[in-house]
Design a protein around this motif. Sequence first.
Motif, short mmCIF file in Angstrom:
data_model
loop_
_atom_site.label_atom_id
_atom_site.label_comp_id
_atom_site.label_asym_id
_atom_site.label_seq_id
_atom_site.Cartn_x
_atom_site.Cartn_y
_atom_site.Cartn_z
N PRO A 125 38.90 46.33 31.33
CA PRO A 125 39.79 45.74 32.34
C PRO A 125 38.95 45.14 33.47
CG PRO A 125 39.96 48.16 32.35
CD PRO A 125 39.13 47.78 31.17
N GLN A 126 37.85 45.77 33.76
CA GLN A 126 36.75 45.30 34.63
C GLN A 126 37.21 44.52 35.85
OE1 GLN A 126 33.45 44.17 32.23
NE2 GLN A 126 32.12 43.74 33.94
N PHE A 127 37.94 45.21 36.72
CA PHE A 127 38.47 44.58 37.93
C PHE A 127 37.33 43.94 38.74
CE2 PHE A 127 42.78 46.90 38.76
CZ PHE A 127 43.15 46.66 37.46
N GLY A 128 37.41 42.64 38.94
CA GLY A 128 36.43 41.91 39.74
C GLY A 128 35.59 40.91 38.97
N MET A 143 36.44 38.50 36.77
CA MET A 143 36.94 37.13 36.60
C MET A 143 36.52 36.23 37.76
SD MET A 143 40.64 37.94 34.86
CE MET A 143 41.05 36.31 34.23
N LYS A 144 36.66 36.73 38.97
CA LYS A 144 36.21 35.94 40.14
C LYS A 144 34.68 35.79 40.13
CE LYS A 144 35.84 34.44 44.52
NZ LYS A 144 35.87 35.37 45.65
N ALA A 145 33.97 36.90 39.85
CA ALA A 145 32.51 36.85 39.84
C ALA A 145 31.99 35.87 38.80
CB ALA A 145 31.95 38.26 39.58
N TRP A 146 32.62 35.86 37.62
CA TRP A 146 32.20 34.96 36.55
C TRP A 146 32.52 33.51 36.93
CZ3 TRP A 146 29.18 36.04 32.57
CH2 TRP A 146 29.11 35.14 31.50
N ALA A 147 33.67 33.30 37.55
CA ALA A 147 34.09 31.94 37.93
C ALA A 147 33.16 31.33 38.97
CB ALA A 147 35.53 31.97 38.44
N VAL A 148 32.71 32.16 39.92
CA VAL A 148 31.84 31.64 40.99
C VAL A 148 30.36 31.71 40.63
CG1 VAL A 148 33.52 32.19 42.79
CG2 VAL A 148 31.69 33.84 42.28
N GLY A 149 30.06 32.34 39.47
CA GLY A 149 28.68 32.41 39.01
C GLY A 149 27.82 33.41 39.77
N TYR A 200 31.59 43.51 24.77
CA TYR A 200 31.23 42.14 24.36
C TYR A 200 32.20 41.10 24.92
CZ TYR A 200 29.50 38.64 20.97
OH TYR A 200 28.93 37.53 20.36
N HIS A 201 33.36 41.50 25.34
CA HIS A 201 34.41 40.60 25.86
C HIS A 201 34.79 39.53 24.84
CE1 HIS A 201 34.33 42.00 30.18
NE2 HIS A 201 33.21 42.53 29.70
N ARG A 202 34.61 39.87 23.57
CA ARG A 202 35.00 39.06 22.42
C ARG A 202 35.26 40.03 21.27
NH1 ARG A 202 29.92 35.57 24.24
NH2 ARG A 202 29.49 37.69 24.94
N ASN A 203 36.03 39.60 20.29
CA ASN A 203 36.21 40.42 19.10
C ASN A 203 35.06 40.19 18.13
OD1 ASN A 203 38.78 41.78 19.52
ND2 ASN A 203 39.71 39.75 19.42
N ALA A 204 34.60 41.26 17.53
CA ALA A 204 33.51 41.15 16.55
C ALA A 204 33.56 42.41 15.69
CB ALA A 204 32.16 41.02 17.25
N CYS A 228 38.45 39.83 31.78
CA CYS A 228 37.74 38.55 31.61
C CYS A 228 37.27 38.33 30.17
CB CYS A 228 36.54 38.53 32.55
SG CYS A 228 35.67 36.95 32.60
N GLN A 229 37.58 37.15 29.64
CA GLN A 229 37.12 36.76 28.31
C GLN A 229 35.84 35.93 28.41
OE1 GLN A 229 38.82 37.86 25.48
NE2 GLN A 229 39.96 38.98 27.03
N LEU A 230 34.88 36.24 27.55
CA LEU A 230 33.63 35.47 27.53
C LEU A 230 33.55 34.57 26.30
CD1 LEU A 230 31.06 38.17 28.76
CD2 LEU A 230 32.45 36.57 30.10
#
Length: 312
Positions: free
Chosen positions: A39-42, A44-50, A245-249, A266-268
């Motif tokens: 669920p990793q709260f935080g 999505m914003k961190a990834w978006a702003v780099g 991994y934030h992806r299925n594998a 957040c999805q990667l």
Amino acid sequence: MAAERDVFVRARSRTLTAFRQDDEYQWKGPFYFIQGADPQFGLMKAWAVGDTNNGDDEWGEEIKLAEQAVQAINKLNPKPKFFVLCGDLIHGMPGTQWRKDQEQDLKNVLKDTHQDIPLLFVSGNHDIGNTPTRETIEHYCSNWGDDYFSFWVGGVFFLVLNSQLYFDSSKCPELKQAQDVWLNEQLAIAEQQKCKHIIVFQHIPLFLRKPEEDHDYFNLEKSVRQELMEKFHKAGVKAVFSGHYHRNAGGSYGGLEMVVSSAIGCQLGEDTHGLRVVVVTDEKIAHRYYSLDELSSQGIEQELLAMLAEHP
């Protein structure tokens, strides 16, 4: 405060209070559980702003997604035996500014999970640090319960592991050693009890697609991986479920299936925010990843529901 502790701190003395072992040693027929991860709260914003180190000062989107996950699970009929979150509950690393607020907001969402659906927590690297210490692990345990433990449900033996101790235990080698000793003891108990299946939960996957793949951030180092795979294979572990991994594998090693589930948050990659439904039958472990929208609107597909109706 007592009510909150009852909801969130379920694993104590290396087992779960939600399931009485004496009642759960015997196979009672098919059942299912829900696996979520990251669920990793935080993030999505961190990834978006780099800026994944300091950019996690907003997590409103993750709150909505976690609320959707809880609402979808609560609507399911029959109810799942439990809901397991495979690590990275929040994004803020130990010692960072927003960590406490992220933890509290996640608890506020999860407290609405139906009281008959036990919550299980698996420690991730953001929960205890990439290089955990005794202090970071103790903090996690005080919030979410033991960092590793085992429990029985209907003749099936479940193991929850702290995979960070396999990733980098340089600051707490004695804790890794303690988990290793405990794991060997638990696998011996599983053999002695003639359990129906053994299933493992951990945050970091053993591997993403192939047992021999190169080591990187998203899997375990090759020699550690090989040792664990051999140990699991020899003990008859059927499946390892993870996140990270934030992806299925996933892939397999002999009769051992490695299942990597994408994130609630957040999805990667190209996957959608979702949850995995896992059905355990006499013969096999079947599972499918559902998007939150799909699970919310349609529930579990008939094929999996039919497997639950089979008699032992």
